[in-house]
Enzyme design. Structure first.
Site, short mmCIF file in Angstrom:
data_model
loop_
_atom_site.label_atom_id
_atom_site.label_comp_id
_atom_site.label_asym_id
_atom_site.label_seq_id
_atom_site.Cartn_x
_atom_site.Cartn_y
_atom_site.Cartn_z
N GLY A 1 5.73 -9.92 -1.91
CA GLY A 1 4.84 -8.97 -1.27
C GLY A 1 4.29 -9.61 0.00
N CYS A 2 4.09 -8.80 1.04
CA CYS A 2 3.63 -9.40 2.30
C CYS A 2 2.21 -9.91 2.19
CB CYS A 2 3.81 -8.43 3.47
SG CYS A 2 3.06 -6.82 3.21
N ASN A 3 1.36 -9.18 1.49
CA ASN A 3 0.01 -9.69 1.26
C ASN A 3 0.05 -10.94 0.39
OD1 ASN A 3 -1.09 -7.54 2.67
ND2 ASN A 3 -1.61 -6.36 0.85
N THR B 1 0.96 -14.05 2.26
CA THR B 1 -0.11 -14.55 3.13
C THR B 1 -1.11 -15.39 2.36
OG1 THR B 1 0.15 -12.43 4.28
CG2 THR B 1 -1.64 -13.87 5.01
#
Lengths: 341, 341, 341, 341
Positions: free
Chosen positions: A148-150, A153
């Site tokens: 997931g991109c979140n 991060t």
């Protein structure tokens, strides 16, 4: 030693981002582009920014001739993706960019995503695609699950700290400010320019689904269950995610841990102590910028990470993983500098 | 019973916002507009959006005839403001929108703002201008200090909770996402459209100056020292501040406390339990939206507050205070609905 | 056959864009970076998005050792640039990105720019840097004058039409919508996010300076004086210029003329008849998209061109010219796909 | 003398804008809010920015009790609107904000909108709602057709000039730059933030439907057929339309004509000769700013008009018309100053 790839789900933003990156990749070429509902169209009609490229026509996935394909990127909704990936010939390597294969425990998947996993056997073979942390497994994998991109991060900020044991696993709060392209290209009232611009709000409440990735990866890193509070906010910008992580630990030790861990990494830049990153300084690139800032309250520290959700957070990460899986230079095609302003 | 006001510092954004609000205020009229460097100009040259108004020419503050002025708004940098406010005749009430009079202890002011207070005697008479919490003092005051816009946002979320003792004062983390107009109209590279748009970053590190207001007001509310971690982020939008506050307490009790406290308040809207506010839904208005969302970790709660930094966070608050100080209806001229989209 | 370049004026946006493009250019390396007021700083402090690059420290231009430099890019204000370019050793090729050398007649320069030309002899040797139209001259040139970014946009739409004589030279109206980065990085009130965002207006009235480039180039193409009406508008986006040109002619003939002229050009894409381009589809790239749409009034046609002002409009064009001047492949380093969204 | 209104189509942007304006209108109150697909919901769920208002629940239009309603605003798609307006009791005045009743000739309507007019008899009674030009007719009307927002913008620039005969009716070119809220709240891929932000393009090609309003109104003003070239462009901002009109005439005469015509108008501001308006200076208001700038080519002149499409371009205009139709002060509730920044 050019390798040929297929992109399934070429009409979405992560699909387009894959094509953008591969357009100047020295060792990859595109052998097939699939988008079921747009089969028969030229990509220039769907994404005019790519009209200068000489690309195959969009096709349905079931008409792909897999014989010349080395690797497939699947950029589809998660349920669909499980089915489609399961049907790809075993000799073709696969990178799935959906949430379909990110959680090793299918029961956990079903709890967070609300439907049964459609390829549980395949799940057992999937490697989590956070390149800097699963590099060797990815090299050997046939199926890699893009993060997931979140989730990515937050992990760039915190995984090395949990692994090194320099922060308290019970006192982690992660706030994020995220660009809108992460919501994809589907037409939704909530994502209209008039709705999104000129303001911000928290979304995915009370618990965003990417929390499940934190649970698994942070727990593995800490060697014990870790539960974080995660609150993403939407900002009126297309690309970029900034994680602001509140932790307990020693700021200097935290900074030193990150600097040492990321020193050899080509895509991870640790800012000087006390500096905070900006998403606009990584836009369109595969870089992640990490910063550490202490607080006046002893023992409280803010750890920041900024990346581009479409690049390092998904499609750039996927190309990095493809490089690993195909025996190419890990950075091939990925050293594009960020676009600013 | 029309009252006449002067606006000192009419060429900045808070000055313009005061004029915008007073333009349709039933009981206020503008007797003088001051902007030293633009003296002699018409306001329409400085703020073309106000060109339809019949307004006095811009003058230097030392040429103002105070005889007909009931109240002065000072919208100036803090050091300058202390000097200029000190020179206003005693019979004229004053609302200062700078940081010049917000901290009751001048030593604390000097520590946070780095220069000596230029009107320490006057400071003793200043009332903190958070209307909903100092209403009676404001009614009786001659000098009211407008709050920091970030500070106000955090206080709307947390002050009632600290007063009621329903959250742990040692476990408060406040993240904010803030629009750019709070930085004012001064030409700065960092505030150019090209620098600010399409991204976000944390600013004011390691400790933003508005933290000092939290220290004083939260300490007073809790009856003991309170130190929060406060991290503001810049978003590419002109107006709006969203505070995401992480606290320990019981979500239902927190929601009930806020709902009860703000029930009678005309400008404070508490959203249903579990909902989070958006800054775009208060833009251009004097409203503040407050929301409470629990977390899966028992005892952790997120309290959100959203307001428009130029309105409820400064100029709208100032007009509300002027209404109180001049014996007018507190909501006069301030019921303008938010502008969306 | 790597060539070494110097960038003078590395702290502005066109300087940064040059560095971004050269970062992945296969045949260019950066030997010197100059920024007088920031001499001694690392570029990462000025442009954090380039922090991953291993670059020389910023220096003053008069300390540059020119012996190893093949070509210098000057990205400076026009008056300064004339002086500085005049002091560069003759054996170093030069591409000037300012308006300093764009007009062949110094008297015309002085009329439009209001001050005397500081290098009139050098002006005689300058070649106008519109790569697709002066390719051979550029290959042979020692000094190339980069075009105005607005000027380039209008010329891509109209130069082939004037050369072919298929439009009426007396009936040309050019409206443009332009991103804000063209105004540069200097701190100006008018370019603040709060001033620029959420609206549009015409600027450079009554006659924008780039009109002088239209006069010279269009006159040369038509073989007679041509005066256009040119009205640029600012839009709240960082990059991109869209020219909407109103002409008299036959729509099909116009489209055919452009399609034939740009057919072999690697960076010029002519859209299908009746389609109009969007600036966001060329962002960050060296491509220009051209479109033709007829009007219900016979004989009236709209010709559109869209490019990225910092890339095709200035720094990308400059690298393209450098490729030509240094005997490299014209497209080297410039095939980066646009960044969308 | 409070009048009661109904709003049909309250869940769209023009519906919300009507409610925003009526919220502080001294003489209007809302008796019914209709939104068929959201019947039963509270408006705060649909438009949280209006949550502070005490409003009736959303209902289906066929359940409205018309007995207490003086005037209905219909903010619906045009086909639907013709049917629904036809069913409103004759004693209720109606302002229709769609394109349903704007063209006096139903054959022309059918040509531009592609379907048969569903209330041709009613059409004969409709008055075109450009308040400043049809004031007396509107006062007496039972049914007023709100103008297209683009159409209104162009007419404020040009109608007085055609009426006065000071420009050549055969030489009119109108370019516009328009905010996105004009596209409404329907979920469309093309209106997503990711698609719209950071760029511009022309839309509605080859002939935008509002051209039909220009044909009728300009023809009437000039006393002969007038065909203009009209090209709207989308900009990444929510509100605002800027018309840049290219005409032939004498700049001073044009400016004088506009200044005299709009001198007594409360909402029309003519800027000093040579100045151009900005959309951001009318945002959220009922004002229109008009400017005139000559060109170096004798006889060519640019006439600009800027307004807010949701306010002066539709809902503000509608309230102005309601004031006229209900015998109220024409400016009642509409003197709100623009919101800037």
């Amino acid at each position: 030693m050019t390798k040929t790839v297929a992109i399934i789900g070429a009409s979405g933003y992560t699909g387009a981002e894959l094509i953008r990156l591969i357009a100047t990749h020295p060792d990859l070429e595109i052998g097939a582009l699939c988008a079921d509902r747009k089969a028969g169209m030229r990509l220039a009609e769907v994404f005019p920014h790519l009209r200068h490229l000489d690309l195959p026509e969009l096709t349905k996935v079931d008409t792909v001739d897999w014989s010349g394909i080395d690797l497939a990127f699947a950029a589809l909704p998660h349920g669909t993706s499980q089915q489609i990936v399961a049907a790809i010939p075993e000799r073709v390597k696969v990178i799935d960019l959906s949430a379909g294969f990110r959680l090793s425990d299918t029961a956990v998947y079903e709890r967070w995503y609300g439907d049964a996993h459609r390829a549980p056997e395949l799940q057992k073979t999937a490697v989590y695609g956070l390149s800097e942390f699963y590099r060797d497994d990815i090299r050997a994998a046939r199926l890699v699950a893009g993060t997931g991109c979140n989730a990515a991060t937050g992990m760039f900020a915190l995984l090395p700290l949990l692994q090194a044991g320099v922060i308290d696993p019970d006192e982690i709060i992660i706030d994020m400010v995220c660009g809108v392209s992460g919501a994809g290209r589907a037409a939704k009232e909530a994502m209209l320019h008039s709705e999104v611009s000129e303001g911000t709000h928290a979304y995915g409440l009370p618990q965003h689904r990417h929390t499940s990735e934190f649970d698994e990866q942070f727990g593995k890193a800490a060697g014990r269950p870790v539960e974080v509070t995660f609150t993403p906010h939407l900002m009126p910008a297309n690309r970029g995610i900034l994680a602001t992580c509140h932790v307990r630990g020693d700021a200097d030790e935290i900074h030193a841990t990150l600097a040492e861990r990321y020193g050899p990494e080509p895509f991870c830049e640790v800012l000087p102590m006390g500096e905070a990153p900006a998403t606009r300084h990584v836009r369109g690139s595969n870089f992640v910028h990490v910063g550490v800032v202490g607080d006046r309250r002893s023992g409280r520290v803010r750890v920041f990470a900024a990346l581009d959700n479409l690049t390092k957070g998904s499609s750039g990460q996927a190309v990095q993983n493809a490089n690993l899986m195909l025996g190419l230079d890990e950075t091939a095609g990925l050293m594009l500098a960020p676009l600013f302003p």
